[in-house]
Design a protein around this motif. Sequence first.
Motif, PDB file in Angstrom:
ATOM      1  N   MET A 117      44.680  41.041  -1.252  1.00  0.00           N
ATOM      2  CA  MET A 117      44.066  40.934  -2.568  1.00  0.00           C
ATOM      3  C   MET A 117      45.024  41.475  -3.631  1.00  0.00           C
ATOM      4  SD  MET A 117      40.386  42.360  -3.936  1.00  0.00           S
ATOM      5  CE  MET A 117      40.881  44.070  -3.891  1.00  0.00           C
ATOM      6  N   LEU A 118      45.131  40.738  -4.730  1.00  0.00           N
ATOM      7  CA  LEU A 118      46.021  41.158  -5.803  1.00  0.00           C
ATOM      8  C   LEU A 118      45.375  42.222  -6.674  1.00  0.00           C
ATOM      9  CD1 LEU A 118      47.594  37.819  -7.114  1.00  0.00           C
ATOM     10  CD2 LEU A 118      48.779  39.721  -6.033  1.00  0.00           C
ATOM     11  N   LYS A 119      46.187  43.160  -7.099  1.00  0.00           N
ATOM     12  CA  LYS A 119      45.767  44.173  -8.056  1.00  0.00           C
ATOM     13  C   LYS A 119      46.448  43.867  -9.382  1.00  0.00           C
ATOM     14  CE  LYS A 119      44.297  48.236  -9.636  1.00  0.00           C
ATOM     15  NZ  LYS A 119      42.891  48.539  -9.909  1.00  0.00           N
ATOM     16  N   GLU A 120      45.674  43.871 -10.469  1.00  0.00           N
ATOM     17  CA  GLU A 120      46.221  43.585 -11.788  1.00  0.00           C
ATOM     18  C   GLU A 120      46.130  44.812 -12.686  1.00  0.00           C
ATOM     19  OE1 GLU A 120      45.397  39.469 -13.478  1.00  0.00           O
ATOM     20  OE2 GLU A 120      43.737  39.692 -12.063  1.00  0.00           O
ATOM     21  N   TYR A 121      47.167  44.996 -13.474  1.00  0.00           N
ATOM     22  CA  TYR A 121      47.198  46.026 -14.506  1.00  0.00           C
ATOM     23  C   TYR A 121      47.444  45.283 -15.820  1.00  0.00           C
ATOM     24  CZ  TYR A 121      47.860  49.180 -10.532  1.00  0.00           C
ATOM     25  OH  TYR A 121      47.724  49.870  -9.349  1.00  0.00           O
ATOM     26  N   ILE A 122      46.400  45.121 -16.608  1.00  0.00           N
ATOM     27  CA  ILE A 122      46.459  44.256 -17.787  1.00  0.00           C
ATOM     28  C   ILE A 122      46.726  45.079 -19.041  1.00  0.00           C
ATOM     29  CG2 ILE A 122      45.288  42.489 -19.143  1.00  0.00           C
ATOM     30  CD1 ILE A 122      45.847  41.719 -16.242  1.00  0.00           C
ATOM     31  N   ALA A 123      47.825  44.791 -19.725  1.00  0.00           N
ATOM     32  CA  ALA A 123      48.156  45.452 -20.986  1.00  0.00           C
ATOM     33  C   ALA A 123      47.271  44.906 -22.101  1.00  0.00           C
ATOM     34  CB  ALA A 123      49.628  45.245 -21.316  1.00  0.00           C
ATOM     35  N   ALA A 124      47.075  45.699 -23.147  1.00  0.00           N
ATOM     36  CA  ALA A 124      46.207  45.304 -24.259  1.00  0.00           C
ATOM     37  C   ALA A 124      46.722  44.043 -24.949  1.00  0.00           C
ATOM     38  CB  ALA A 124      46.093  46.458 -25.252  1.00  0.00           C
ATOM     39  N   SER A 125      47.999  44.024 -25.286  1.00  0.00           N
ATOM     40  CA  SER A 125      48.632  42.842 -25.894  1.00  0.00           C
ATOM     41  C   SER A 125      49.929  42.577 -25.135  1.00  0.00           C
ATOM     42  CB  SER A 125      48.906  43.074 -27.381  1.00  0.00           C
ATOM     43  OG  SER A 125      47.700  43.307 -28.090  1.00  0.00           O
ATOM     44  N   PRO A 126      49.822  41.985 -23.952  1.00  0.00           N
ATOM     45  CA  PRO A 126      50.991  41.888 -23.073  1.00  0.00           C
ATOM     46  C   PRO A 126      52.117  41.003 -23.621  1.00  0.00           C
ATOM     47  CG  PRO A 126      49.163  40.598 -22.216  1.00  0.00           C
ATOM     48  CD  PRO A 126      48.617  41.393 -23.351  1.00  0.00           C
ATOM     49  N   LYS A 127      53.336  41.480 -23.408  1.00  0.00           N
ATOM     50  CA  LYS A 127      54.524  40.721 -23.802  1.00  0.00           C
ATOM     51  C   LYS A 127      55.033  39.865 -22.651  1.00  0.00           C
ATOM     52  CE  LYS A 127      56.132  44.794 -25.003  1.00  0.00           C
ATOM     53  NZ  LYS A 127      57.030  45.910 -25.436  1.00  0.00           N
ATOM     54  N   ALA A 128      54.695  40.244 -21.426  1.00  0.00           N
ATOM     55  CA  ALA A 128      55.132  39.523 -20.235  1.00  0.00           C
ATOM     56  C   ALA A 128      54.317  40.033 -19.051  1.00  0.00           C
ATOM     57  CB  ALA A 128      56.627  39.724 -19.991  1.00  0.00           C
ATOM     58  N   VAL A 129      54.484  39.352 -17.919  1.00  0.00           N
ATOM     59  CA  VAL A 129      53.850  39.773 -16.674  1.00  0.00           C
ATOM     60  C   VAL A 129      54.952  40.081 -15.664  1.00  0.00           C
ATOM     61  CG1 VAL A 129      52.228  39.204 -14.833  1.00  0.00           C
ATOM     62  CG2 VAL A 129      51.873  38.271 -17.136  1.00  0.00           C
ATOM     63  N   ILE A 130      54.831  41.222 -15.011  1.00  0.00           N
ATOM     64  CA  ILE A 130      55.796  41.633 -13.986  1.00  0.00           C
ATOM     65  C   ILE A 130      55.117  41.545 -12.619  1.00  0.00           C
ATOM     66  CG2 ILE A 130      57.281  43.489 -13.152  1.00  0.00           C
ATOM     67  CD1 ILE A 130      57.197  44.591 -16.075  1.00  0.00           C
ATOM     68  N   VAL A 131      55.703  40.765 -11.736  1.00  0.00           N
ATOM     69  CA  VAL A 131      55.199  40.640 -10.370  1.00  0.00           C
ATOM     70  C   VAL A 131      56.038  41.564  -9.485  1.00  0.00           C
ATOM     71  CG1 VAL A 131      54.841  39.102  -8.407  1.00  0.00           C
ATOM     72  CG2 VAL A 131      54.471  38.257 -10.745  1.00  0.00           C
ATOM     73  N   ILE A 132      55.386  42.550  -8.864  1.00  0.00           N
ATOM     74  CA  ILE A 132      56.075  43.531  -8.024  1.00  0.00           C
ATOM     75  C   ILE A 132      55.897  43.159  -6.554  1.00  0.00           C
ATOM     76  CG2 ILE A 132      56.179  45.944  -7.307  1.00  0.00           C
ATOM     77  CD1 ILE A 132      55.258  46.757 -10.076  1.00  0.00           C
ATOM     78  N   VAL A 133      57.007  43.150  -5.827  1.00  0.00           N
ATOM     79  CA  VAL A 133      56.985  42.853  -4.388  1.00  0.00           C
ATOM     80  C   VAL A 133      57.470  44.090  -3.635  1.00  0.00           C
ATOM     81  CG1 VAL A 133      57.755  41.293  -2.573  1.00  0.00           C
ATOM     82  CG2 VAL A 133      57.498  40.437  -4.923  1.00  0.00           C
ATOM     83  N   HIS A 134      56.593  44.679  -2.831  1.00  0.00           N
ATOM     84  CA  HIS A 134      56.912  45.921  -2.122  1.00  0.00           C
ATOM     85  C   HIS A 134      57.832  45.665  -0.933  1.00  0.00           C
ATOM     86  CE1 HIS A 134      54.380  45.138   1.414  1.00  0.00           C
ATOM     87  NE2 HIS A 134      53.467  44.649   0.590  1.00  0.00           N
ATOM     88  N   GLY A 135      58.303  46.746  -0.323  1.00  0.00           N
ATOM     89  CA  GLY A 135      59.238  46.662   0.783  1.00  0.00           C
ATOM     90  C   GLY A 135      58.569  46.723   2.146  1.00  0.00           C
ATOM     91  N   ALA A 136      59.393  46.882   3.175  1.00  0.00           N
ATOM     92  CA  ALA A 136      58.897  46.965   4.543  1.00  0.00           C
ATOM     93  C   ALA A 136      58.116  48.257   4.762  1.00  0.00           C
ATOM     94  CB  ALA A 136      60.072  46.902   5.526  1.00  0.00           C
ATOM     95  N   PHE A 137      57.170  48.197   5.675  1.00  0.00           N
ATOM     96  CA  PHE A 137      56.376  49.348   6.125  1.00  0.00           C
ATOM     97  C   PHE A 137      55.373  49.851   5.080  1.00  0.00           C
ATOM     98  CE2 PHE A 137      60.719  49.714   7.900  1.00  0.00           C
ATOM     99  CZ  PHE A 137      60.434  49.275   9.174  1.00  0.00           C
ATOM    100  N   GLU A 138      55.575  49.552   3.807  1.00  0.00           N
ATOM    101  CA  GLU A 138      54.714  50.104   2.758  1.00  0.00           C
ATOM    102  C   GLU A 138      53.684  49.071   2.290  1.00  0.00           C
ATOM    103  OE1 GLU A 138      56.631  50.956  -0.912  1.00  0.00           O
ATOM    104  OE2 GLU A 138      57.991  49.253  -0.809  1.00  0.00           O
ATOM    105  N   HIS A 139      53.204  49.222   1.057  1.00  0.00           N
ATOM    106  CA  HIS A 139      52.173  48.329   0.521  1.00  0.00           C
ATOM    107  C   HIS A 139      52.176  48.419  -0.999  1.00  0.00           C
ATOM    108  CE1 HIS A 139      49.564  51.858  -0.275  1.00  0.00           C
ATOM    109  NE2 HIS A 139      50.101  52.333   0.846  1.00  0.00           N
ATOM    110  N   GLY A 140      51.479  47.501  -1.638  1.00  0.00           N
ATOM    111  CA  GLY A 140      51.486  47.428  -3.091  1.00  0.00           C
ATOM    112  C   GLY A 140      50.884  48.630  -3.786  1.00  0.00           C
ATOM    113  N   GLY A 141      49.994  49.332  -3.116  1.00  0.00           N
ATOM    114  CA  GLY A 141      49.355  50.492  -3.735  1.00  0.00           C
ATOM    115  C   GLY A 141      50.320  51.610  -4.081  1.00  0.00           C
TER     116      GLY A 141
END
Length: 257
Positions: A1-25
């Motif tokens: 499941m995707l987690k979103e962090y929405i800025a009030a007036s966003p200038k762009a969207v950053i997609v973060i891809v985590h590494g091995a063994f870890e997780h997006g949290g």
Amino acid sequence: MLKEYIAASPKAVIVIVHGAFEHGGRYKTLAENFRADGYSVVVGDLPGQGDEKGKRGHIRHFQQYIDTIEGWVTYAKDADLPVFLLGHSMGGLAVIRTMQDMALPVQGVILSSPALGIKNGAGKPLEAVSKVLDRVSPSMLVSYPYNPEIVTRNEEVWKMDRNDEKILDHVSVRWYKEFQRAIRKAHVKAMPDVPLLLMQAGDDKMVNLKDSKGWFNTQDLTEKAYKEWPGLYHEIFNEPENDQVYRYTINFIELHC
């Protein structure tokens, strides 16, 4: 499941891809910093990791990561804003392979200590055994104890990681072999011509600097930048100097936004 962090007036969207063994949290603090600076963030868990369904620590093919990242970018593009891809370690490798195969319409790519060459891999006897097991028992799990003290000097992160049940300590034989195959492909295929920032930990205990530099030097791009952080361990965004790393990243994003 995707987690979103929405800025009030966003200038762009950053997609973060985590590494091995870890997780997006584990990227919550980084995502909240981006949001505070006016950038929305999308971050999820790769197959076999975090809260994703399926056998933990196992993938059938690296293509599963590529398909997942493509889906995240497609989702982020719905906001009709510039999209940046940020990948750490194996996530950086997965971003490279995704861009090489899919040439996604992103505004820029940011790589944090990308896994383009691994230190302390399996010895020759284990490599030989793994080739056989990859064919006959690919989902067999092998122990890979996670030691937070070799990825960051930040003691607060050590404490959190030691209590984090989502961090993997076993991976499958197929995962390991697919990881190796993805590294080889990354070194022979070309990146599409998008702005690239590669930031490499100077005292990395996990990946080889010479492989990151070698890969970077072969990329024929209109715009690319290599930044090495002397003395920093693998997880540059978790290091005590993380504010400097963050500001450097923001400068790159703002330049191309």
